[in-house]
Design an enzyme around this catalytic site. Structure first.
Site, PDB file in Angstrom:
ATOM      1  N   CYS A  72       1.308   1.648  -1.498  1.00 25.89           N
ATOM      2  CA  CYS A  72       0.571   2.426  -2.494  1.00 25.89           C
ATOM      3  C   CYS A  72       1.554   3.131  -3.429  1.00 25.89           C
ATOM      4  O   CYS A  72       2.304   2.474  -4.135  1.00 25.89           O
ATOM      5  CB  CYS A  72      -0.409   3.375  -1.815  1.00 25.89           C
ATOM      6  SG  CYS A  72      -1.685   4.013  -2.954  1.00 25.89           S
TER       7      CYS A  72
ATOM      8  N   HIS B 140      -3.559  -0.626   1.103  1.00 26.65           N
ATOM      9  CA  HIS B 140      -3.117   0.070   2.311  1.00 26.65           C
ATOM     10  C   HIS B 140      -3.254  -0.869   3.525  1.00 26.65           C
ATOM     11  O   HIS B 140      -4.364  -1.054   4.023  1.00 26.65           O
ATOM     12  CB  HIS B 140      -3.965   1.321   2.546  1.00 26.65           C
ATOM     13  CG  HIS B 140      -3.682   2.431   1.604  1.00 26.65           C
ATOM     14  ND1 HIS B 140      -2.763   3.419   1.866  1.00 26.65           N
ATOM     15  CD2 HIS B 140      -4.188   2.708   0.373  1.00 26.65           C
ATOM     16  CE1 HIS B 140      -2.712   4.264   0.849  1.00 26.65           C
ATOM     17  NE2 HIS B 140      -3.569   3.854  -0.075  1.00 26.65           N
TER      18      HIS B 140
ATOM     19  N   GLU C  15      -2.521  -0.190   6.520  1.00 23.31           N
ATOM     20  CA  GLU C  15      -2.982   0.597   7.666  1.00 23.31           C
ATOM     21  C   GLU C  15      -4.483   0.843   7.622  1.00 23.31           C
ATOM     22  O   GLU C  15      -5.069   1.276   8.619  1.00 23.31           O
ATOM     23  CB  GLU C  15      -2.219   1.925   7.741  1.00 23.31           C
ATOM     24  CG  GLU C  15      -2.621   2.983   6.740  1.00 23.31           C
ATOM     25  CD  GLU C  15      -2.014   2.799   5.355  1.00 23.31           C
ATOM     26  OE1 GLU C  15      -2.169   3.702   4.511  1.00 23.31           O
ATOM     27  OE2 GLU C  15      -1.386   1.747   5.100  1.00 23.31           O
TER      28      GLU C  15
END
Length: 216
Positions: free
Chosen positions: A88, A196, A198
């Site tokens: 990001c 992202h 994650e």
């Protein structure tokens, strides 16, 4: 071996650390995941991850606040050629400059600028938030196992600004949100994602595992 996740006060650092811990465990590897602000830990690590959430200028300033930290990143990438992942805003900081609120210098590892998204139609909401498919442009060892297009992998995005690379060869993947948006940049031992990993569920975990296996 150590995976250093750079703690510079920007972003969901603990979510990134937890995702990497899971990726390491499922890879059956023995890497140690360390969330650290210490430049020497970064310098000695085999892999470095720079997450980031927030405004470009604030994140860039925070990164430089610890003496020696930026030099450790440069040493890791440019002298040692070790794998580096930006996520990001951590990916956006790889650019020459950011245009969020003011003009701010980036790391200039991948020439380009970070500018506000201008979707068409203008009624599309900013920030761009949600799941999008990817379109792969360049072969890359971290990405080669994945299939693009609407029937392929989908990743989770949350951002208002996007990377505009000077050299299209540095763009490994794109997505669409009222226009083309850079999703992945890559050059040498450096790869960065606007999405992202994650937060991208199964695909995100597989992406991180692929990054852990990558030896540029």
């Amino acid at each position: 071996m150590t995976i250093a996740i750079v703690d510079y006060g920007c972003g969901n650092l603990h979510s990134a650390a937890k995702a990497f811990e899971r990726a390491v465990a499922e890879n059956g590897a023995r890497e140690e995941v360390r969330l650290t602000a210490d430049p020497e830990v970064v310098r000695r690590a085999e892999r470095v991850v720079l997450p980031g959430v927030g405004a470009f200028h604030e994140c860039r300033t925070a990164l430089a606040n610890v003496p020696g930290r930026e030099e450790a990143l440069v040493d890791h990438v440019q002298r040692k050629g070790q794998p580096f992942l930006g996520i990001c805003v951590g990916m956006q900081l790889l650019a020459t400059r950011g245009l969020e609120h003011q003009v701010s210098d980036g790391l200039n590892w991948i020439p380009g600028e970070v500018a506000r998204i201008s979707p068409v139609p203008e009624t599309l909401k900013i920030p761009h938030m949600g799941w999008n498919s990817l379109r792969f442009l360049q072969p890359h060892p971290v990405l080669d196992q994945f299939t693009g297009g609407e029937d392929g992998v989908h990743a989770y995005f949350v951002h208002s600004y996007a990377f505009r690379a000077e050299n299209r060869d540095d763009v490994a993947a794109e997505t669409d949100y009222g226009g083309t948006i850079t999703a992945v940049v890559a050059r040498g031992p450096v790869i960065g994602t606007q999405f992202h990993p994650e937060k991208s569920q199964k695909f995100g975990l597989l992406f991180l595992q692929s990054f852990l296996r990558w030896h540029p």
